[in-house]
Design a protein around this motif. Sequence first.
Motif, PDB file in Angstrom:
ATOM      1  N   ASP A  80       0.885  -1.168   0.000  1.00 46.20           N
ATOM      2  CA  ASP A  80       0.000   0.000   0.000  1.00 46.20           C
ATOM      3  C   ASP A  80       0.917   1.210   0.000  1.00 46.20           C
ATOM      4  O   ASP A  80       2.119   1.074   0.253  1.00 46.20           O
ATOM      5  CB  ASP A  80      -0.886   0.009   1.260  1.00 46.20           C
ATOM      6  CG  ASP A  80      -2.047  -0.976   1.191  1.00 46.20           C
ATOM      7  OD1 ASP A  80      -2.746  -0.986   0.150  1.00 46.20           O
ATOM      8  OD2 ASP A  80      -2.265  -1.719   2.165  1.00 46.20           O
ATOM      9  N   PRO A  81       0.404   2.419  -0.234  1.00 48.37           N
ATOM     10  CA  PRO A  81       1.275   3.598  -0.169  1.00 48.37           C
ATOM     11  C   PRO A  81       1.989   3.682   1.189  1.00 48.37           C
ATOM     12  O   PRO A  81       1.347   3.596   2.240  1.00 48.37           O
ATOM     13  CB  PRO A  81       0.313   4.772  -0.366  1.00 48.37           C
ATOM     14  CG  PRO A  81      -0.809   4.187  -1.182  1.00 48.37           C
ATOM     15  CD  PRO A  81      -0.958   2.778  -0.648  1.00 48.37           C
ATOM     16  N   THR A 123       6.812  -3.265   6.397  1.00 44.66           N
ATOM     17  CA  THR A 123       7.465  -2.054   6.886  1.00 44.66           C
ATOM     18  C   THR A 123       6.586  -0.859   6.536  1.00 44.66           C
ATOM     19  O   THR A 123       6.164  -0.716   5.385  1.00 44.66           O
ATOM     20  CB  THR A 123       8.865  -1.910   6.261  1.00 44.66           C
ATOM     21  OG1 THR A 123       9.620  -3.093   6.565  1.00 44.66           O
ATOM     22  CG2 THR A 123       9.589  -0.696   6.824  1.00 44.66           C
ATOM     23  N   PHE A 124       6.305  -0.017   7.535  1.00 43.52           N
ATOM     24  CA  PHE A 124       5.383   1.109   7.382  1.00 43.52           C
ATOM     25  C   PHE A 124       6.078   2.443   7.631  1.00 43.52           C
ATOM     26  O   PHE A 124       6.849   2.568   8.588  1.00 43.52           O
ATOM     27  CB  PHE A 124       4.249   1.019   8.417  1.00 43.52           C
ATOM     28  CG  PHE A 124       3.206   0.000   8.127  1.00 43.52           C
ATOM     29  CD1 PHE A 124       1.952   0.383   7.668  1.00 43.52           C
ATOM     30  CD2 PHE A 124       3.443  -1.349   8.347  1.00 43.52           C
ATOM     31  CE1 PHE A 124       0.963  -0.557   7.423  1.00 43.52           C
ATOM     32  CE2 PHE A 124       2.462  -2.292   8.107  1.00 43.52           C
ATOM     33  CZ  PHE A 124       1.218  -1.900   7.638  1.00 43.52           C
ATOM     34  N   GLU A 125       5.759   3.437   6.815  1.00 44.01           N
ATOM     35  CA  GLU A 125       6.105   4.823   7.100  1.00 44.01           C
ATOM     36  C   GLU A 125       5.010   5.387   8.003  1.00 44.01           C
ATOM     37  O   GLU A 125       3.871   4.900   7.982  1.00 44.01           O
ATOM     38  CB  GLU A 125       6.143   5.645   5.807  1.00 44.01           C
ATOM     39  CG  GLU A 125       7.202   5.197   4.816  1.00 44.01           C
ATOM     40  CD  GLU A 125       7.099   5.933   3.484  1.00 44.01           C
ATOM     41  OE1 GLU A 125       6.250   6.849   3.341  1.00 44.01           O
ATOM     42  OE2 GLU A 125       7.861   5.570   2.576  1.00 44.01           O
ATOM     43  N   ALA A 126       5.352   6.423   8.788  1.00 43.90           N
ATOM     44  CA  ALA A 126       4.340   7.064   9.629  1.00 43.90           C
ATOM     45  C   ALA A 126       3.181   7.555   8.764  1.00 43.90           C
ATOM     46  O   ALA A 126       3.386   8.110   7.690  1.00 43.90           O
ATOM     47  CB  ALA A 126       4.942   8.232  10.389  1.00 43.90           C
ATOM     48  N   GLY A 127       1.957   7.301   9.202  1.00 41.54           N
ATOM     49  CA  GLY A 127       0.766   7.721   8.479  1.00 41.54           C
ATOM     50  C   GLY A 127       0.265   6.723   7.451  1.00 41.54           C
ATOM     51  O   GLY A 127      -0.859   6.846   6.964  1.00 41.54           O
ATOM     52  N   GLU A 130       7.280  -5.557  15.699  1.00 46.76           N
ATOM     53  CA  GLU A 130       8.725  -5.515  15.931  1.00 46.76           C
ATOM     54  C   GLU A 130       9.164  -4.099  16.318  1.00 46.76           C
ATOM     55  O   GLU A 130      10.034  -3.917  17.165  1.00 46.76           O
ATOM     56  CB  GLU A 130       9.468  -5.967  14.674  1.00 46.76           C
ATOM     57  CG  GLU A 130      10.971  -6.003  14.839  1.00 46.76           C
ATOM     58  CD  GLU A 130      11.669  -6.534  13.621  1.00 46.76           C
ATOM     59  OE1 GLU A 130      12.484  -5.800  13.042  1.00 46.76           O
ATOM     60  OE2 GLU A 130      11.390  -7.687  13.228  1.00 46.76           O
ATOM     61  N   ALA A 131       8.565  -3.088  15.667  1.00 50.44           N
ATOM     62  CA  ALA A 131       8.929  -1.691  15.923  1.00 50.44           C
ATOM     63  C   ALA A 131       7.763  -0.800  15.528  1.00 50.44           C
ATOM     64  O   ALA A 131       6.927  -1.175  14.708  1.00 50.44           O
ATOM     65  CB  ALA A 131      10.173  -1.314  15.122  1.00 50.44           C
ATOM     66  N   GLY A 132       7.718   0.406  16.101  1.00 53.05           N
ATOM     67  CA  GLY A 132       6.704   1.391  15.738  1.00 53.05           C
ATOM     68  C   GLY A 132       5.464   1.315  16.605  1.00 53.05           C
ATOM     69  O   GLY A 132       5.381   0.515  17.532  1.00 53.05           O
ATOM     70  N   LYS A 161       7.624  -1.835  11.903  1.00 50.47           N
ATOM     71  CA  LYS A 161       7.627  -3.107  11.183  1.00 50.47           C
ATOM     72  C   LYS A 161       6.755  -4.111  11.917  1.00 50.47           C
ATOM     73  O   LYS A 161       6.818  -4.240  13.142  1.00 50.47           O
ATOM     74  CB  LYS A 161       9.043  -3.661  11.080  1.00 50.47           C
ATOM     75  CG  LYS A 161       9.124  -4.968  10.291  1.00 50.47           C
ATOM     76  CD  LYS A 161      10.541  -5.506  10.253  1.00 50.47           C
ATOM     77  CE  LYS A 161      11.256  -4.943   9.056  1.00 50.47           C
ATOM     78  NZ  LYS A 161      12.555  -5.623   8.834  1.00 50.47           N
ATOM     79  N   LEU A 162       5.925  -4.806  11.138  1.00 51.26           N
ATOM     80  CA  LEU A 162       5.086  -5.889  11.638  1.00 51.26           C
ATOM     81  C   LEU A 162       5.578  -7.200  11.051  1.00 51.26           C
ATOM     82  O   LEU A 162       5.942  -7.255   9.872  1.00 51.26           O
ATOM     83  CB  LEU A 162       3.627  -5.680  11.216  1.00 51.26           C
ATOM     84  CG  LEU A 162       2.961  -4.378  11.641  1.00 51.26           C
ATOM     85  CD1 LEU A 162       1.575  -4.282  11.011  1.00 51.26           C
ATOM     86  CD2 LEU A 162       2.883  -4.288  13.157  1.00 51.26           C
TER      87      LEU A 162
END
Length: 102
Positions: free
Chosen positions: A10-11, A30-34, A51-53, A89-90
Amino acid sequence: MTTFPAVPADPGVTRQVLADSPELMVVAFTFEAGAEGKLHNHVHVQSTYVEAGRFVFTVAGEEREVGPGDSFVIPSDAIHGCRCLEPGKLIDCFTPRRDDFL
C-alpha cells in the motif's frame, strides 16, 4: 531456500515474504508514519507481532493501539486493518500460506 524481494503493498508500506510452506507463511511489513493497511479480510488465520513502531489496529470493529513487543491473532474472515502512528515493522504469520503474496 528462496529469497523474496520487498515489494510495495500500500502507499508507504512494503511487504517481504520471509519464509513459506503450504501450511504457513511469515511476512514482514514495513510502514512509514501515516501509512495504512486498508481494511480487508481473508480466510487465513493471521498472527501479528509488532517488531517496531506504533499502530492503531481495527479488528472486527474494535480499535486498539499496539507497540513493540505486542502480538495478537486475527481470526479467519475478520475485517481488519491498521494505521501507522510511528514508523515501524510488523511480522505476520498466515496459515495456510497466502499464495497471493508469491
